[in-house]
Design a protein around this motif. Structure first.
Motif, PDB file in Angstrom:
ATOM      1  N   UNK A  90       0.841  -1.205   0.000  1.00 40.11           N
ATOM      2  CA  UNK A  90       0.000   0.000   0.000  1.00 40.11           C
ATOM      3  C   UNK A  90       0.869   1.245   0.000  1.00 40.11           C
ATOM      4  N   UNK A  91       1.897   1.257   0.836  1.00 40.50           N
ATOM      5  CA  UNK A  91       2.765   2.431   0.932  1.00 40.50           C
ATOM      6  C   UNK A  91       3.489   2.690  -0.384  1.00 40.50           C
ATOM      7  N   UNK A  92       3.887   1.638  -1.064  1.00 41.01           N
ATOM      8  CA  UNK A  92       4.551   1.798  -2.360  1.00 41.01           C
ATOM      9  C   UNK A  92       3.624   2.507  -3.338  1.00 41.01           C
ATOM     10  N   UNK A  93       2.358   2.114  -3.328  1.00 39.63           N
ATOM     11  CA  UNK A  93       1.379   2.743  -4.226  1.00 39.63           C
ATOM     12  C   UNK A  93       1.136   4.201  -3.834  1.00 39.63           C
ATOM     13  N   UNK A  94       0.979   4.453  -2.541  1.00 39.81           N
ATOM     14  CA  UNK A  94       0.688   5.817  -2.085  1.00 39.81           C
ATOM     15  C   UNK A  94       1.858   6.763  -2.300  1.00 39.81           C
ATOM     16  N   UNK A  95       3.060   6.212  -2.221  1.00 45.28           N
ATOM     17  CA  UNK A  95       4.250   7.057  -2.356  1.00 45.28           C
ATOM     18  C   UNK A  95       4.613   7.374  -3.798  1.00 45.28           C
ATOM     19  N   UNK A  96       3.948   6.762  -4.734  1.00 46.81           N
ATOM     20  CA  UNK A  96       4.223   7.023  -6.134  1.00 46.81           C
ATOM     21  C   UNK A  96       3.944   8.491  -6.457  1.00 46.81           C
ATOM     22  N   UNK A  97       4.976   9.174  -6.960  1.00 48.54           N
ATOM     23  CA  UNK A  97       4.859  10.594  -7.329  1.00 48.54           C
ATOM     24  C   UNK A  97       4.437  11.474  -6.169  1.00 48.54           C
ATOM     25  N   UNK A  98       4.817  11.085  -4.956  1.00 49.48           N
ATOM     26  CA  UNK A  98       4.497  11.881  -3.772  1.00 49.48           C
ATOM     27  C   UNK A  98       5.773  12.284  -3.055  1.00 49.48           C
ATOM     28  N   UNK A  99       5.765  13.487  -2.469  1.00 50.69           N
ATOM     29  CA  UNK A  99       6.851  13.925  -1.594  1.00 50.69           C
ATOM     30  C   UNK A  99       6.368  13.798  -0.171  1.00 50.69           C
ATOM     31  N   UNK A 100       7.059  13.006   0.607  1.00 49.55           N
ATOM     32  CA  UNK A 100       6.636  12.791   1.982  1.00 49.55           C
ATOM     33  C   UNK A 100       6.999  14.000   2.847  1.00 49.55           C
ATOM     34  N   UNK A 101       6.156  14.292   3.817  1.00 48.13           N
ATOM     35  CA  UNK A 101       6.432  15.389   4.735  1.00 48.13           C
ATOM     36  C   UNK A 101       7.256  14.882   5.895  1.00 48.13           C
ATOM     37  N   UNK A 102       7.922  15.784   6.558  1.00 54.62           N
ATOM     38  CA  UNK A 102       8.720  15.426   7.713  1.00 54.62           C
ATOM     39  C   UNK A 102       8.688  16.582   8.692  1.00 54.62           C
ATOM     40  N   UNK A 103       8.790  16.275   9.956  1.00 58.46           N
ATOM     41  CA  UNK A 103       8.816  17.315  10.971  1.00 58.46           C
ATOM     42  C   UNK A 103      10.205  17.930  11.090  1.00 58.46           C
ATOM     43  N   UNK A 104      11.193  17.368  10.358  1.00 55.97           N
ATOM     44  CA  UNK A 104      12.568  17.833  10.446  1.00 55.97           C
ATOM     45  C   UNK A 104      12.843  18.917   9.413  1.00 55.97           C
ATOM     46  N   UNK A 105      13.347  20.070   9.854  1.00 59.59           N
ATOM     47  CA  UNK A 105      13.672  21.164   8.943  1.00 59.59           C
ATOM     48  C   UNK A 105      14.804  20.767   8.010  1.00 59.59           C
ATOM     49  N   UNK A 106      15.677  19.820   8.503  1.00 60.91           N
ATOM     50  CA  UNK A 106      16.777  19.364   7.665  1.00 60.91           C
ATOM     51  C   UNK A 106      16.278  18.701   6.386  1.00 60.91           C
ATOM     52  N   UNK A 107      15.141  17.992   6.514  1.00 60.20           N
ATOM     53  CA  UNK A 107      14.590  17.327   5.329  1.00 60.20           C
ATOM     54  C   UNK A 107      14.141  18.342   4.284  1.00 60.20           C
ATOM     55  N   UNK A 108      13.522  19.453   4.742  1.00 59.37           N
ATOM     56  CA  UNK A 108      13.097  20.498   3.819  1.00 59.37           C
ATOM     57  C   UNK A 108      14.305  21.154   3.151  1.00 59.37           C
ATOM     58  N   UNK A 109      15.370  21.394   3.919  1.00 57.43           N
ATOM     59  CA  UNK A 109      16.570  22.021   3.377  1.00 57.43           C
ATOM     60  C   UNK A 109      17.234  21.123   2.337  1.00 57.43           C
ATOM     61  N   UNK A 110      17.179  19.821   2.578  1.00 60.44           N
ATOM     62  CA  UNK A 110      17.740  18.875   1.618  1.00 60.44           C
ATOM     63  C   UNK A 110      16.998  18.944   0.292  1.00 60.44           C
ATOM     64  N   UNK A 111      15.667  19.003   0.361  1.00 59.43           N
ATOM     65  CA  UNK A 111      14.854  19.107  -0.853  1.00 59.43           C
ATOM     66  C   UNK A 111      15.185  20.389  -1.612  1.00 59.43           C
ATOM     67  N   UNK A 112      15.336  21.504  -0.865  1.00 61.99           N
ATOM     68  CA  UNK A 112      15.649  22.794  -1.489  1.00 61.99           C
ATOM     69  C   UNK A 112      17.003  22.731  -2.191  1.00 61.99           C
ATOM     70  N   UNK A 113      17.992  22.129  -1.520  1.00 62.77           N
ATOM     71  CA  UNK A 113      19.333  22.032  -2.098  1.00 62.77           C
ATOM     72  C   UNK A 113      19.337  21.184  -3.358  1.00 62.77           C
ATOM     73  N   UNK A 114      18.468  20.169  -3.409  1.00 61.54           N
ATOM     74  CA  UNK A 114      18.399  19.308  -4.583  1.00 61.54           C
ATOM     75  C   UNK A 114      17.722  20.001  -5.758  1.00 61.54           C
ATOM     76  N   UNK A 115      16.720  20.794  -5.463  1.00 58.24           N
ATOM     77  CA  UNK A 115      15.916  21.414  -6.524  1.00 58.24           C
ATOM     78  C   UNK A 115      16.517  22.727  -7.021  1.00 58.24           C
ATOM     79  N   UNK A 116      17.187  23.486  -6.112  1.00 55.54           N
ATOM     80  CA  UNK A 116      17.671  24.807  -6.469  1.00 55.54           C
ATOM     81  C   UNK A 116      18.544  24.813  -7.730  1.00 55.54           C
TER      82      UNK A 116
END
Length: 276
Positions: free
Chosen positions: A228-254
């Motif tokens: 089920x999780x594999x299906x739900x995660x398809x084309x999805x960005x998971x949220x996280x309570x960690x600010x580090x995770x958001x910064x990582x996404x920004x560094x990858x996309x910038x």
């Protein structure tokens, strides 16, 4: 349907009309179904995701053999007192065939048959076919007990009875040849414990309010809920309570954004010059 995958739960943006707590879902909600998790049940009830169903040799055999068992019960064991759903509901069966408790807002489901008395139903009959006799060695599996208990309570009867056939390989290979009799069908009766049923229904109702109406799932299990999780995660960005995770996404996309801006800048300058 819009949803967010959190660290160990899933949250819905909004809820349509949820499915009812049926007998099989009841056991899963209580954590008593070894084949299904509370999270999978939540996904099904909220209509977020339902695992595809495919007939197997076991389900096909059940469909062929269960009517034979009911016929045997009616003709031999209970002498005309067994009534199947189609006979019981008569002309109303077609509109009730997927839920025998339309006046119940949250709980529902379908029993296999009723044992009838002069003044109405006496007991719920649940017919089971299985190859796993070891699961029934000491008692009826709890997830089946919960199913029958719920239907007995909703129907207002004092008893529920299991009619179980322990099948062999030959029965799955040729279910039409199965003969239902006292040697192949075991009857296991129970008195309904109303206090126990009410306690477990109360717990399930709280679960329903917290998770279904509350829009946030119970915690998922990465292994048990993997498909089920594999299906739900398809084309999805998971949220996280960690600010580090958001910064990582920004560094990858910038860098990707900056590269696209360089490519489009000449076209943007040309368009700006033409307009001016």
């Amino acid at each position: 349907m819009n949803y967010t995958i959190n660290q160990n739960t899933v949250t819905l943006e909004k809820l349509g009309k949820p499915k009812k707590i049926t007998g099989t879902r009841f056991a899963s909600i209580l954590g008593l179904n070894a084949w299904n998790t509370p999270f999978a049940t939540w996904c099904d009830m909220t209509k977020l995701y339902k695992e595809p169903f495919e007939d197997t040799i076991y389900t096909i055999a059940g469909k062929v053999i269960e009517p034979k068992i009911l016929k045997y019960l009616n003709e031999v064991e209970y002498q005309g007192q067994i009534v199947d759903p189609q006979t019981y509901f008569g002309r109303n069966y077609k509109k009730m065939q997927y839920d025998f408790y339309p006046n119940e807002p949250i709980f529902g489901g379908m029993w296999d048959a009723l044992l009838m008395g002069k003044n109405g139903p006496l007991a719920i009959i649940e017919v089971k076919t299985t190859k796993r006799a070891e699961d029934w060695e000491h008692d009826v599996p709890l997830y089946y007990r919960m199913q029958a208990m719920l239907y007995a309570y909703l129907t207002g009867v004092k008893y529920y009875i299991f009619a179980v056939a322990f099948l062999e390989d030959k029965d799955y290979e040729n279910p039409d040849a199965f003969i239902a009799n006292s040697d192949t069908v075991k009857l296991i009766p129970f008195d309904l414990d109303r206090a126990e049923a009410e306690q477990k229904m109360k717990w399930a109702l709280k679960w329903y309010n917290d998770h279904v109406l509350g829009l946030t799932s119970p915690e998922f299990d990465e292994k048990k809920d993997a498909d089920i999780l594999k299906e739900l995660r398809t084309n999805r960005i998971e949220t996280s309570e960690s600010i580090e995770d958001y910064l990582t996404i920004i560094d990858e996309i910038r860098p990707q954004v900056e590269e696209k801006e360089k490519e489009i800048k000449p076209l943007a300058d040309k368009l700006k010059k033409a307009i001016s």
